[in-house]
Write a protein that holds these residues in place. Structure first.
Motif, PDB file in Angstrom:
ATOM      1  N   THR A  71       0.846  -1.284  -0.193  1.00 11.99           N
ATOM      2  CA  THR A  71       0.055   0.240   0.080  1.00 11.99           C
ATOM      3  C   THR A  71       0.754   1.362  -0.069  1.00 11.99           C
ATOM      4  O   THR A  71       0.369   2.322   0.109  1.00 11.99           O
ATOM      5  CB  THR A  71      -0.923   0.127   1.143  1.00 11.99           C
ATOM      6  N   HIS A  72       2.049   1.125  -0.166  1.00  8.02           N
ATOM      7  CA  HIS A  72       3.163   2.483  -0.260  1.00  8.02           C
ATOM      8  C   HIS A  72       3.117   2.954   1.207  1.00  8.02           C
ATOM      9  O   HIS A  72       2.751   4.148   1.329  1.00  8.02           O
ATOM     10  CB  HIS A  72       2.800   3.123  -1.293  1.00  8.02           C
ATOM     11  N   LYS A  73       3.062   2.162   2.312  1.00  8.53           N
ATOM     12  CA  LYS A  73       2.983   2.836   3.615  1.00  8.53           C
ATOM     13  C   LYS A  73       1.731   3.659   3.978  1.00  8.53           C
ATOM     14  O   LYS A  73       1.418   4.329   4.912  1.00  8.53           O
ATOM     15  CB  LYS A  73       4.146   3.677   3.971  1.00  8.53           C
ATOM     16  N   LYS A  74       0.604   2.843   3.559  1.00  5.09           N
ATOM     17  CA  LYS A  74      -0.751   3.850   3.749  1.00  5.09           C
ATOM     18  C   LYS A  74      -1.449   2.736   4.786  1.00  5.09           C
ATOM     19  O   LYS A  74      -2.760   2.713   4.759  1.00  5.09           O
ATOM     20  CB  LYS A  74      -1.410   3.751   2.604  1.00  5.09           C
ATOM     21  N   ILE A  75      -0.713   2.014   5.501  1.00  3.52           N
ATOM     22  CA  ILE A  75      -1.486   1.076   6.485  1.00  3.52           C
ATOM     23  C   ILE A  75      -1.176   1.455   7.836  1.00  3.52           C
ATOM     24  O   ILE A  75       0.033   1.781   8.376  1.00  3.52           O
ATOM     25  CB  ILE A  75      -1.061  -0.315   6.266  1.00  3.52           C
ATOM     26  N   VAL A  76      -2.131   1.147   8.903  1.00  2.00           N
ATOM     27  CA  VAL A  76      -1.934   1.499  10.392  1.00  2.00           C
ATOM     28  C   VAL A  76      -2.245   0.491  11.148  1.00  2.00           C
ATOM     29  O   VAL A  76      -3.237  -0.109  10.829  1.00  2.00           O
ATOM     30  CB  VAL A  76      -2.784   2.816  10.686  1.00  2.00           C
ATOM     31  N   LYS A  77      -1.436   0.191  11.977  1.00  2.00           N
ATOM     32  CA  LYS A  77      -1.973  -1.160  13.034  1.00  2.00           C
ATOM     33  C   LYS A  77      -3.146  -0.353  14.151  1.00  2.00           C
ATOM     34  O   LYS A  77      -3.167   0.731  14.376  1.00  2.00           O
ATOM     35  CB  LYS A  77      -0.682  -1.293  14.060  1.00  2.00           C
ATOM     36  N   LYS A  78      -4.105  -1.185  14.349  1.00  2.00           N
ATOM     37  CA  LYS A  78      -5.330  -1.037  15.319  1.00  2.00           C
ATOM     38  C   LYS A  78      -5.076  -0.131  16.243  1.00  2.00           C
ATOM     39  O   LYS A  78      -5.744   0.804  16.722  1.00  2.00           O
ATOM     40  CB  LYS A  78      -6.021  -2.247  15.309  1.00  2.00           C
ATOM     41  N   GLU A  79      -4.010  -0.541  17.345  1.00  2.00           N
ATOM     42  CA  GLU A  79      -3.609   0.318  18.213  1.00  2.00           C
ATOM     43  C   GLU A  79      -3.057   1.580  17.932  1.00  2.00           C
ATOM     44  O   GLU A  79      -3.238   2.651  18.874  1.00  2.00           O
ATOM     45  CB  GLU A  79      -2.446  -0.408  19.093  1.00  2.00           C
ATOM     46  N   ASN A  80      -2.788   2.053  16.934  1.00  2.00           N
ATOM     47  CA  ASN A  80      -2.504   3.280  16.417  1.00  2.00           C
ATOM     48  C   ASN A  80      -3.653   4.045  15.658  1.00  2.00           C
ATOM     49  O   ASN A  80      -3.555   5.146  15.062  1.00  2.00           O
ATOM     50  CB  ASN A  80      -1.361   3.227  15.697  1.00  2.00           C
ATOM     51  N   MET A  81      -4.983   3.460  15.674  1.00  2.00           N
ATOM     52  CA  MET A  81      -6.128   3.888  14.945  1.00  2.00           C
ATOM     53  C   MET A  81      -6.412   5.457  15.508  1.00  2.00           C
ATOM     54  O   MET A  81      -6.446   5.632  16.804  1.00  2.00           O
ATOM     55  CB  MET A  81      -7.044   2.859  15.226  1.00  2.00           C
ATOM     56  N   LYS A  82      -6.681   6.088  14.430  1.00  2.00           N
ATOM     57  CA  LYS A  82      -7.193   7.505  14.884  1.00  2.00           C
ATOM     58  C   LYS A  82      -8.624   7.780  14.372  1.00  2.00           C
ATOM     59  O   LYS A  82      -8.840   7.341  13.066  1.00  2.00           O
ATOM     60  CB  LYS A  82      -6.043   8.589  14.417  1.00  2.00           C
ATOM     61  N   ASP A  83      -9.226   8.766  14.965  1.00  2.00           N
ATOM     62  CA  ASP A  83     -10.539   9.187  14.453  1.00  2.00           C
ATOM     63  C   ASP A  83     -10.608  10.218  13.493  1.00  2.00           C
ATOM     64  O   ASP A  83      -9.523  10.621  12.960  1.00  2.00           O
ATOM     65  CB  ASP A  83     -11.581   9.510  15.435  1.00  2.00           C
ATOM     66  N   LYS A  85     -10.819  13.455  13.544  1.00  2.00           N
ATOM     67  CA  LYS A  85     -10.436  14.442  14.207  1.00  2.00           C
ATOM     68  C   LYS A  85      -8.727  14.209  14.388  1.00  2.00           C
ATOM     69  O   LYS A  85      -8.014  15.110  14.866  1.00  2.00           O
ATOM     70  CB  LYS A  85     -11.084  14.944  15.584  1.00  2.00           C
ATOM     71  N   GLY A  86      -8.249  13.138  14.043  1.00  2.00           N
ATOM     72  CA  GLY A  86      -6.907  12.862  14.288  1.00  2.00           C
ATOM     73  C   GLY A  86      -6.506  12.397  15.677  1.00  2.00           C
ATOM     74  O   GLY A  86      -5.551  12.376  16.406  1.00  2.00           O
ATOM     75  N   GLU A  87      -7.602  12.172  16.755  1.00  4.79           N
ATOM     76  CA  GLU A  87      -7.516  11.638  18.182  1.00  4.79           C
ATOM     77  C   GLU A  87      -7.430  10.220  18.139  1.00  4.79           C
ATOM     78  O   GLU A  87      -8.085   9.639  17.149  1.00  4.79           O
ATOM     79  CB  GLU A  87      -8.621  12.247  18.945  1.00  4.79           C
ATOM     80  N   LYS A  88      -6.617   9.555  18.935  1.00 12.36           N
ATOM     81  CA  LYS A  88      -6.794   8.056  19.015  1.00 12.36           C
ATOM     82  C   LYS A  88      -8.212   7.457  19.293  1.00 12.36           C
ATOM     83  O   LYS A  88      -8.964   8.093  19.789  1.00 12.36           O
ATOM     84  CB  LYS A  88      -5.942   7.669  20.125  1.00 12.36           C
ATOM     85  N   ALA A  89      -8.315   6.476  18.554  1.00 16.78           N
ATOM     86  CA  ALA A  89      -9.768   5.962  18.489  1.00 16.78           C
ATOM     87  C   ALA A  89      -9.721   4.480  19.166  1.00 16.78           C
ATOM     88  O   ALA A  89      -8.772   3.933  19.062  1.00 16.78           O
ATOM     89  CB  ALA A  89     -10.264   5.644  17.157  1.00 16.78           C
ATOM     90  N   PHE A  90     -10.582   4.179  20.137  1.00 17.36           N
ATOM     91  CA  PHE A  90     -10.563   2.900  20.594  1.00 17.36           C
ATOM     92  C   PHE A  90     -12.017   2.112  20.675  1.00 17.36           C
ATOM     93  O   PHE A  90     -12.997   2.711  21.373  1.00 17.36           O
ATOM     94  CB  PHE A  90     -10.359   3.130  22.318  1.00 17.36           C
ATOM     95  N   PHE A  91     -12.253   1.327  19.693  1.00 18.16           N
ATOM     96  CA  PHE A  91     -13.178   0.326  19.721  1.00 18.16           C
ATOM     97  C   PHE A  91     -12.880  -1.011  19.207  1.00 18.16           C
ATOM     98  O   PHE A  91     -12.096  -0.943  18.413  1.00 18.16           O
ATOM     99  CB  PHE A  91     -14.477   1.099  19.016  1.00 18.16           C
ATOM    100  N   ASN A  92     -13.621  -2.016  19.290  1.00 19.23           N
ATOM    101  CA  ASN A  92     -13.518  -3.347  19.034  1.00 19.23           C
ATOM    102  C   ASN A  92     -13.839  -3.876  17.666  1.00 19.23           C
ATOM    103  O   ASN A  92     -14.844  -3.159  17.135  1.00 19.23           O
ATOM    104  CB  ASN A  92     -13.911  -4.450  19.924  1.00 19.23           C
ATOM    105  N   ILE A  93     -13.074  -4.184  16.826  1.00 19.69           N
ATOM    106  CA  ILE A  93     -13.569  -4.792  15.646  1.00 19.69           C
ATOM    107  C   ILE A  93     -13.525  -6.316  15.668  1.00 19.69           C
ATOM    108  O   ILE A  93     -12.779  -6.910  15.847  1.00 19.69           O
ATOM    109  CB  ILE A  93     -12.663  -4.182  14.346  1.00 19.69           C
ATOM    110  N   PRO A  94     -14.881  -6.755  15.159  1.00 18.50           N
ATOM    111  CA  PRO A  94     -15.000  -8.267  15.464  1.00 18.50           C
ATOM    112  C   PRO A  94     -14.516  -8.950  14.193  1.00 18.50           C
ATOM    113  O   PRO A  94     -14.033  -8.418  13.396  1.00 18.50           O
ATOM    114  CB  PRO A  94     -16.591  -8.400  15.284  1.00 18.50           C
ATOM    115  N   TYR A  95     -14.153 -10.301  14.285  1.00 17.80           N
ATOM    116  CA  TYR A  95     -13.834 -11.330  13.447  1.00 17.80           C
ATOM    117  C   TYR A  95     -14.401 -10.857  12.096  1.00 17.80           C
ATOM    118  O   TYR A  95     -13.705 -10.893  10.999  1.00 17.80           O
ATOM    119  CB  TYR A  95     -13.863 -12.638  13.844  1.00 17.80           C
ATOM    120  N   HIS A  96     -15.742 -10.990  12.226  1.00 15.74           N
ATOM    121  CA  HIS A  96     -16.348 -10.671  10.935  1.00 15.74           C
ATOM    122  C   HIS A  96     -17.404  -9.401  11.148  1.00 15.74           C
ATOM    123  O   HIS A  96     -18.658  -9.835  11.439  1.00 15.74           O
ATOM    124  CB  HIS A  96     -17.501 -11.829  10.856  1.00 15.74           C
ATOM    125  N   PRO A  97     -16.986  -8.340  10.651  1.00 12.64           N
ATOM    126  CA  PRO A  97     -17.621  -7.126  11.215  1.00 12.64           C
ATOM    127  C   PRO A  97     -18.861  -7.160  10.415  1.00 12.64           C
ATOM    128  O   PRO A  97     -18.717  -7.447   8.911  1.00 12.64           O
ATOM    129  CB  PRO A  97     -16.667  -6.216  10.537  1.00 12.64           C
TER     130      PRO A  97
END
Length: 194
Positions: A71-83, A85-97
Motif C-alpha cells: 500500500t506504499h506505507k498507507k497502513i496503520v495498526k489498530k492500536e494506532n488507529m485515529k478518528d 479528528k486525528g485523535e486516538k480511537a478505541f473500539f473493538n472490531i469483530p472477526y466478522h464485522p
C-alpha cells in the motif's frame, strides 16, 4: 582442533534428527484471490486478533510489513488507529464485522480498507498441531468483504523424516509465521501492483 570438534558435533546432531514437515492448504472464500492495488486508494487499517501471544508481535509485524509494501506505507495498526479528528480511537472490531460495524468505522475514521487477520483454530498437543488462520480484507466504503483466505497448516509431531541412527533429536518447526507467510504469498501472487 576446536573447529573439527564442532564440525563433528554438528554433523552428528544433523544426522540424528527427525525433521517434522508441515502440510499447508489454501482456500479462498471469495471469488477475488488478490487485490488490484493500482485501483484502490486511501488508508488501510490492520487488525490482528487471537494470535499466539509469544508470536503475536512477529506475526503482526510480518503482516504489517507486507501490507505496508503493497500500500506504499498507507497502513496503520489498530492500536494506532485515529478518528477523523486525528485523535486516538478505541473500539473493538469483530472477526466478522457486520455492515453496521463497517458503517461505524467509515463514519468515525478515514480508513478505506480493513485487514482482519485472526487465528480461527489451533490444536496443539503431543501428537499433532493443526492451525487455521484467516486473512480477510474489507472495503469499508462499500461495506463489504473483498477477499477472504483461509490457510490451514497440519503437522504430525510423532512422525518425521529420520536421517540418523538410534540417537534422535526432534526438529519441530514453528508453524504460525510460515502459515501467515504462505497466505500472504498466495495473495501477492494474485495481486496487481503499481
Amino acid at each position: 582442533m576446536l573447529q573439527k570438534t564442532l564440525l563433528i558435533i554438528t554433523t552428528i546432531l544433523l544426522t540424528s534428527c527427525s525433521f517434522k514437515t508441515i502440510s499447508y492448504t489454501h482456500e479462498f472464500n471469495t471469488f477475488q484471490k488478490g487485490i488490484d492495488f493500482k485501483q484502490v486508494s486511501g488508508n488501510w487499517l490492520l487488525n490482528t486478533m487471537n494470535l499466539p501471544e509469544r508470536e503475536e508481535g512477529s506475526l503482526e509485524k510480518i503482516a504489517f510489513n507486507k501490507f505496508s509494501d503493497w500500500t506504499h506505507k498507507k497502513i496503520v495498526k489498530k492500536e494506532n488507529m485515529k478518528d477523523k479528528k486525528g485523535e486516538k480511537a478505541f473500539f473493538n472490531i469483530p472477526y466478522h464485522p457486520s455492515t453496521e460495524n463497517l458503517i461505524f468505522i467509515d463514519q468515525t475514521t478515514n480508513y478505506k480498507h480493513l485487514v482482519n487477520i485472526y487465528l480461527e483454530r489451533d490444536t496443539n498437543n503431543r501428537k499433532l498441531q493443526e492451525s487455521e488462520i484467516f486473512i480477510d480484507v474489507y472495503d469499508i466504503a462499500k461495506k463489504k468483504i473483498i477477499l477472504s483466505e483461509r490457510v490451514i497448516g497440519f503437522m504430525n509431531k510423532e512422525k518425521g523424516t529420520d536421517i540418523g541412527g538410534s540417537f534422535k533429536i526432534d526438529v519441530t518447526p514453528g508453524m504460525m509465521s510460515k502459515l501467515l507467510k504462505k497466505g500472504l504469498k498466495k495473495i501477492e501472487e494474485n495481486s496487481t501492483f503499481n
